[in-house]
Design a protein around this motif. Structure first.
Motif, short mmCIF file in Angstrom:
data_model
loop_
_atom_site.label_atom_id
_atom_site.label_comp_id
_atom_site.label_asym_id
_atom_site.label_seq_id
_atom_site.Cartn_x
_atom_site.Cartn_y
_atom_site.Cartn_z
N PHE A 128 -0.61 5.29 7.51
CA PHE A 128 0.83 5.07 7.52
C PHE A 128 1.09 3.58 7.26
O PHE A 128 1.13 2.80 8.22
N PRO A 129 1.26 3.14 6.03
CA PRO A 129 1.59 1.73 5.81
C PRO A 129 2.93 1.38 6.45
O PRO A 129 3.82 2.22 6.55
N LEU A 130 3.06 0.13 6.88
CA LEU A 130 4.35 -0.31 7.41
C LEU A 130 5.35 -0.47 6.27
O LEU A 130 4.98 -0.72 5.14
N HIS A 174 -0.35 8.54 3.27
CA HIS A 174 -1.34 9.06 2.33
C HIS A 174 -2.65 9.41 3.04
O HIS A 174 -3.05 8.76 3.99
N THR A 175 -3.26 10.47 2.55
CA THR A 175 -4.53 10.95 3.09
C THR A 175 -5.66 10.39 2.25
O THR A 175 -5.68 10.54 1.02
N PHE A 233 0.83 -1.20 0.00
CA PHE A 233 0.00 0.00 0.00
C PHE A 233 0.87 1.25 0.00
O PHE A 233 0.50 2.28 -0.58
N GLY A 234 2.01 1.19 0.67
CA GLY A 234 2.93 2.31 0.64
C GLY A 234 3.50 2.53 -0.73
O GLY A 234 3.73 3.67 -1.16
N PHE A 235 3.74 1.46 -1.45
CA PHE A 235 4.25 1.55 -2.82
C PHE A 235 3.18 2.13 -3.75
O PHE A 235 3.46 3.01 -4.57
#
Length: 282
Positions: free
Chosen positions: A193-195, A184-185, A176-178
């Motif tokens: 805040f994805p790990l 991301h809002t 999800f961070g990628f």
């Protein structure tokens, strides 16, 4: 699709994170450190670790089920006075230790219950923190990281959190961070805040379970190497957004791992609960 891309082209993960940080971060403090306290053995371990972090001038977040927080309140209350802050991690204990093997096993997962059950668990955890501290929590993390990450599950979760006054979540995996950015809002205003993942194998969480405690753990040496890789990025002035967590009991007596974490002090953000001071946006 995100997992496949990262497996085929792992270098894209770091590149995407560095690009995001260069465009959005307005501070060098982009390292977020948290701990999941899922069994009773984590209470004194967490307090000991936070003492160490406090001496170095670092803050960390602690995700603790309400049942355990209440049972071990004397330790966790002390932890809050030396730089720890709380993350609502639901109420029910969701893991136990096998008396023979010493391995953790799951006793409760949001994935396996009706919506009303996990929603009530969030409320019960929320009320416990509010009762014990006098302050309502604004941060949430689902139990058993990554088990409650389908689009429909997250849609329901995020809607419920915002309805109940939450500002932050840290409940998703590195993919999800990628795909969405390391912070991301969401359209409803909640900030996720994805790990963080491994720089070599980005779909692998950087945590003590995957590297130390799991039956098929990658190994302590690989964890140390991974932390050193992340630190190297900071030492080069690149400052990626890094969001990692550990189970306190897994590392409390590991001096090398603790020393590595303390080295991140110049880059350590004071916490999700002080996020707006970093002034990031999509």
């Amino acid at each position: 699709m995100g997992k496949l891309v990262l497996r085929l082209l792992p270098g894209l993960y770091l590149r995407r994170h560095l690009q995001w940080a260069q465009s959005h971060a307005r501070s060098d403090q982009t390292f977020f450190l948290t701990f999941d306290c899922d069994t009773g053995r984590d209470a004194k371990a967490a307090l000991k670790i936070q003492h160490r972090l406090h001496q170095a001038g670092m803050r960390a977040g602690y995700a603790i089920p309400g049942e355990l927080l209440r049972h071990h309140w004397s330790d966790y209350q002390k932890l809050l006075t030396i730089g720890g802050y709380l993350i609502n991690h639901g109420y029910r204990e969701h893991a136990a230790i096998d008396s023979v093997s010493g391995q953790l096993y799951s006793t409760f997962s949001y994935r396996d219950v009706d919506d009303e059950v996990w929603q009530q668990d969030i409320i019960d955890g929320h009320n416990t923190i509010t009762e014990l501290t006098g302050h309502a929590p604004s941060i949430f993390r689902t139990p058993h990281f990554g088990e409650f990450n389908t689009p429909e599950q997250l849609r329901k979760l995020y809607s419920f959190l915002v309805k109940n006054g939450y500002k932050f979540s840290s409940s998703t995996t590195p993919v999800f961070g990628f795909l969405n950015g390391p912070v991301h809002t969401l359209p409803n205003g909640l900030i996720e805040f994805p790990l963080s993942g491994s720089l070599q194998k980005p779909t692998q969480l950087i945590d003590s379970w995957g590297y130390i405690a799991a039956p098929d753990a990658l190994g302590r040496a690989d964890l140390i190497t991974e932390l050193e890789r992340h630190f190297e990025q900071y030492s080069l002035g690149k400052n990626p957004i890094t969001n990692i967590y550990f189970d306190p009991a897994d590392i409390v007596d590991d001096e090398e791992v603790l020393e590595l974490l303390v080295r991140f002090k110049p880059y350590c953000h004071p916490g999700y609960d002080r996020y707006f001071g970093l002034e990031m946006s999509n």
